[in-house]
Design a protein around this motif. Structure first.
Motif, PDB file in Angstrom:
ATOM      1  N   ILE A   8      84.209 103.805  23.589  1.00  0.00           N
ATOM      2  CA  ILE A   8      82.925 102.960  23.550  1.00  0.00           C
ATOM      3  C   ILE A   8      82.169 102.995  21.876  1.00  0.00           C
ATOM      4  O   ILE A   8      82.146 103.980  21.339  1.00  0.00           O
ATOM      5  N   SER A   9      81.957 101.899  21.505  1.00  0.00           N
ATOM      6  CA  SER A   9      81.284 101.748  20.485  1.00  0.00           C
ATOM      7  C   SER A   9      80.015 101.059  20.463  1.00  0.00           C
ATOM      8  O   SER A   9      79.855 100.339  21.026  1.00  0.00           O
ATOM      9  N   TYR A  10      79.208 101.701  19.371  1.00  0.00           N
ATOM     10  CA  TYR A  10      77.917 100.880  19.123  1.00  0.00           C
ATOM     11  C   TYR A  10      77.924 100.042  17.941  1.00  0.00           C
ATOM     12  O   TYR A  10      78.455 100.476  16.941  1.00  0.00           O
ATOM     13  N   PHE A  11      77.450  98.797  18.088  1.00  0.00           N
ATOM     14  CA  PHE A  11      77.294  97.913  17.067  1.00  0.00           C
ATOM     15  C   PHE A  11      75.867  97.559  16.822  1.00  0.00           C
ATOM     16  O   PHE A  11      75.002  97.591  17.567  1.00  0.00           O
ATOM     17  N   LEU A  17      79.691  98.247  13.012  1.00  0.00           N
ATOM     18  CA  LEU A  17      80.157  99.390  13.810  1.00  0.00           C
ATOM     19  C   LEU A  17      79.285 100.719  13.490  1.00  0.00           C
ATOM     20  O   LEU A  17      79.093 101.213  12.352  1.00  0.00           O
ATOM     21  N   LEU A  18      78.146 101.087  14.600  1.00  0.00           N
ATOM     22  CA  LEU A  18      77.616 102.301  14.150  1.00  0.00           C
ATOM     23  C   LEU A  18      78.348 103.641  14.537  1.00  0.00           C
ATOM     24  O   LEU A  18      78.244 104.284  13.853  1.00  0.00           O
ATOM     25  N   CYS A  19      78.650 103.609  15.777  1.00  0.00           N
ATOM     26  CA  CYS A  19      79.359 104.931  15.990  1.00  0.00           C
ATOM     27  C   CYS A  19      80.176 104.647  17.370  1.00  0.00           C
ATOM     28  O   CYS A  19      80.096 103.408  18.055  1.00  0.00           O
ATOM     29  N   GLN A  20      81.075 105.545  17.579  1.00  0.00           N
ATOM     30  CA  GLN A  20      82.078 105.486  18.663  1.00  0.00           C
ATOM     31  C   GLN A  20      81.860 106.814  19.581  1.00  0.00           C
ATOM     32  O   GLN A  20      81.412 107.596  19.150  1.00  0.00           O
ATOM     33  N   THR A  21      82.245 106.565  20.958  1.00  0.00           N
ATOM     34  CA  THR A  21      82.009 107.894  21.646  1.00  0.00           C
ATOM     35  C   THR A  21      83.192 107.677  22.642  1.00  0.00           C
ATOM     36  O   THR A  21      83.854 106.512  23.129  1.00  0.00           O
ATOM     37  N   HIS A 128      76.546 112.136  18.062  1.00  0.00           N
ATOM     38  CA  HIS A 128      75.344 111.430  18.369  1.00  0.00           C
ATOM     39  C   HIS A 128      74.533 111.546  17.148  1.00  0.00           C
ATOM     40  O   HIS A 128      73.888 110.510  16.927  1.00  0.00           O
ATOM     41  N   LEU A 130      75.730 111.022  14.271  1.00  0.00           N
ATOM     42  CA  LEU A 130      76.266 109.848  13.558  1.00  0.00           C
ATOM     43  C   LEU A 130      75.348 108.366  14.176  1.00  0.00           C
ATOM     44  O   LEU A 130      75.078 107.703  13.219  1.00  0.00           O
ATOM     45  N   CYS A 131      75.489 108.425  15.471  1.00  0.00           N
ATOM     46  CA  CYS A 131      74.844 107.248  15.978  1.00  0.00           C
ATOM     47  C   CYS A 131      73.348 107.057  15.523  1.00  0.00           C
ATOM     48  O   CYS A 131      73.157 106.053  15.163  1.00  0.00           O
ATOM     49  N   ASN A 134      73.225 106.127  11.834  1.00  0.00           N
ATOM     50  CA  ASN A 134      73.409 104.488  11.732  1.00  0.00           C
ATOM     51  C   ASN A 134      72.602 103.611  12.180  1.00  0.00           C
ATOM     52  O   ASN A 134      72.129 102.731  11.414  1.00  0.00           O
TER      53      ASN A 134
END
Lengths: 143, 143
Positions: A8-11, A17-21, A128, A130-131, A134
């Motif tokens: 899952i990626s946060y944009f 791209l903010l972060c991934q999990t 977390h 990192l998210c 960002n």
DNA sequence: TTGTAATATGAGCATATGTTCATATTAAAA
DNA sequence: TTTTAATATGAACATATGCTCATATTACAA
């Protein structure tokens, strides 16, 4: 949100791209897309007031991000592992100050350290942080 | 990220809707999907160290979220507008304490107020706050 | 106008925070 | 072992923070 092999990626709103999990399986993702078929029909996911424990943990995390030295440390570690003297250079503060802040970040379990010879090499504890970093930078850049 | 009529939504790793924004056009979204065709091929979007100004703004925002009274205020307002005496009840602190914290939140432009008779009715300033709150709670709940 | 409810704010105080300074510890080199 | 580099940490200090108390302000009602 975008999925690829269970990730899952946060944009941000401008598609950075903010972060991934990787904590969600493909099945969960599929379920997600059904449940949230029309996001605009539901209110933002703000439920009841969290428990005191959750409030405490959340404010602890935000506190850790609320100081420029720690913020710089975490931003630096977001790019990869670094030792104390490198962080000292990057953040422009004394060795002692960096060490003290690193201890605080360790106590919060936001960073972890390992010994490499005389050096102590630090890294972010999980994605977390990192998210939040960002999202914070992204929002701070917009205003 | 999911799109619907130009809206971008943030989801947590367990697929809870964290927040939405309408700041991106459909064209940008399309571009995004091309650029990030395989998210796992790129590192998390951690670029250079932000400017001092951005660092300052970001730590200011995190500071505002780093106190339990303010956190409760913001969480309460996430559900909708509330006046000071209601916030006082919810947060369990004095009227003066709430007012002082509301002033701080106003100065950060995290909340805004309007007068309704004798009452001052507060609301969140924008969806950024909501997003950070939700990401924070979400992460605090996982540990 | 006078009184009352709701909100805002300045001053003061106790605590928390971030840094420096001195020193301890750890690990490698001489 | 002695020395040196890297890191950690306790104490102290200055500043920041969050609350209380008293009081001001705002809006409405009598």
């Amino acid at each position: 949100m975008k999925t690829s092999k269970g990730t899952i990626s946060y944009f941000s709103s401008d598609n950075q791209l903010l972060c991934q999990t990787d904590q969600a399986s493909a099945e969960e993702l599929l379920l997600c897309q059904i449940e949230h078929a029309d996001p605009e029909q539901e209110a933002c996911s703000v439920g009841a007031m969290p428990s005191d424990e959750v409030i405490y943990k959340a404010t602890q995390i935000f506190s850790a991000l609320a100081d420029s030295t720690r913020f710089k440390i975490l931003m630096s570690l977001a790019a990869g592992e670094l030792c104390v003297c490198e962080l000292q250079e990057i953040c422009g503060v004394s060795q002692s100050a960096v060490s003290h802040q690193l201890r605080l970040l360790r106590d919060c379990d936001l960073v972890r350290a390992r010994r490499v010879g005389q050096r102590a090499v630090y890294r972010l504890a999980d994605s977390h942080v990192l998210c939040l970093l960002n999202v914070g930078v992204q929002h701070a850049s917009e205003a």
